[in-house]
Design an enzyme around this catalytic site. Structure first.
Site, short mmCIF file in Angstrom:
data_model
loop_
_atom_site.label_atom_id
_atom_site.label_comp_id
_atom_site.label_asym_id
_atom_site.label_seq_id
_atom_site.Cartn_x
_atom_site.Cartn_y
_atom_site.Cartn_z
N GLY A 66 41.66 36.27 35.04
CA GLY A 66 42.74 36.98 35.71
C GLY A 66 42.38 37.30 37.14
O GLY A 66 41.57 36.61 37.78
N CYS A 67 42.95 38.36 37.67
CA CYS A 67 42.70 38.77 39.05
C CYS A 67 41.20 38.94 39.29
O CYS A 67 40.52 39.67 38.57
CB CYS A 67 43.43 40.08 39.34
SG CYS A 67 42.99 40.83 40.92
#
Length: 241
Positions: A66-67
């Site tokens: 993810g981020c």
């Protein structure tokens, strides 16, 4: 006003970012919570198989969960990690920039390059942290409020031993039903890493009051300290300009 991570960062001018975030923090935080907020940590067994001891004091691992703000932030607080850099992996050099990667069609995943001393922390221990508090490995092409293939769960082994360890660990976790859903983490071979733009580096450390960080990433640091006290370091190891 509706704001998301991409629209904030597209401004590039941090003085404008600060004003916009301050004005919209509550709305953004509420929106983030409505989309799930931080992923809770999962207590899972350590890998039954790990890399063999060696004489090297510096190895590299690549993780996509993810981020990269949160993944970088987690590994910056792990003992034995000497550097954690946000960047991109899985695509070509000419598309390794935030604007293009954010479109979700470059093949890149937001990735963190972790340099570590295997005499202090093993590859298996890093995987244990990654799968437990670093991200949710059962979410397909998303993490929390972020969606797209650039936010996929992936590991890019740097050698045959890492590949064997991570594949065995995924099989172990699926076999033990450690999660309520199957693991979707990809083990990918295109592990050429491209560092992200300077404004992405140390983002969690430098912006602890950013609403995205407060909602999605600071809980990961607390969970690292809670579930991995032996591996936790209070002082983050930061990327130097």
């Amino acid at each position: 006003m509706k704001i998301n991570r991409k629209s904030i960062l597209s401004l590039r001018n941090y003085s404008l970012i600060v004003g916009l975030v301050a004005a919209s923090a509550f709305a953004f935080q509420s929106s983030a919570w409505s989309m799930g907020g931080a992923e809770p940590a999962v207590v899972i067994p350590a890998p039954a198989r790990d890399e063999a001891p060696g004489s090297s004091h510096s190895e590299i691992a690549l993780f996509s969960g993810g981020c990269f703000w949160g993944v970088q932030g987690v590994f910056q607080h792990v003992k034995g990690v000497t550097k954690a850099v946000s960047g991109y992996a899985g695509g070509d050099a000419q598309t390794a920039n935030y604007d293009q990667v954010s479109n979700g069609d470059t093949g890149h995943a937001e990735t963190v390059q972790v340099t570590y001393d295997p005499t202090q922390v093993t590859y298996g221990e890093l995987l244990h942290i990654f799968f437990s508090v670093g991200h949710n490995p059962t979410e397909l092409n998303r993490q929390g409020p972020d969606t797209g293939t650039q936010y996929r769960s992936a590991v890019f082994p740097m050698n045959a031993q890492q590949s064997e360890v991570v594949k065995a660990y995924i099989a172990q976790l699926n076999g033990s039903h450690s999660y309520s859903k199957p693991i979707v983490t990809k083990v990918e071979s295109n592990g050429h890493f491209y560092p992200a733009e300077a404004y992405h580096q140390n983002f969690l450390n430098d912006n602890p009051n950013h609403p995205y960080i407060v909602v999605n990433d600071l809980p990961k640091i607390k969970e690292l300290q809670q579930y991995f006290p032996h591996n936790y370091r209070e002082q983050a190891v930061l990327v130097k300009e």
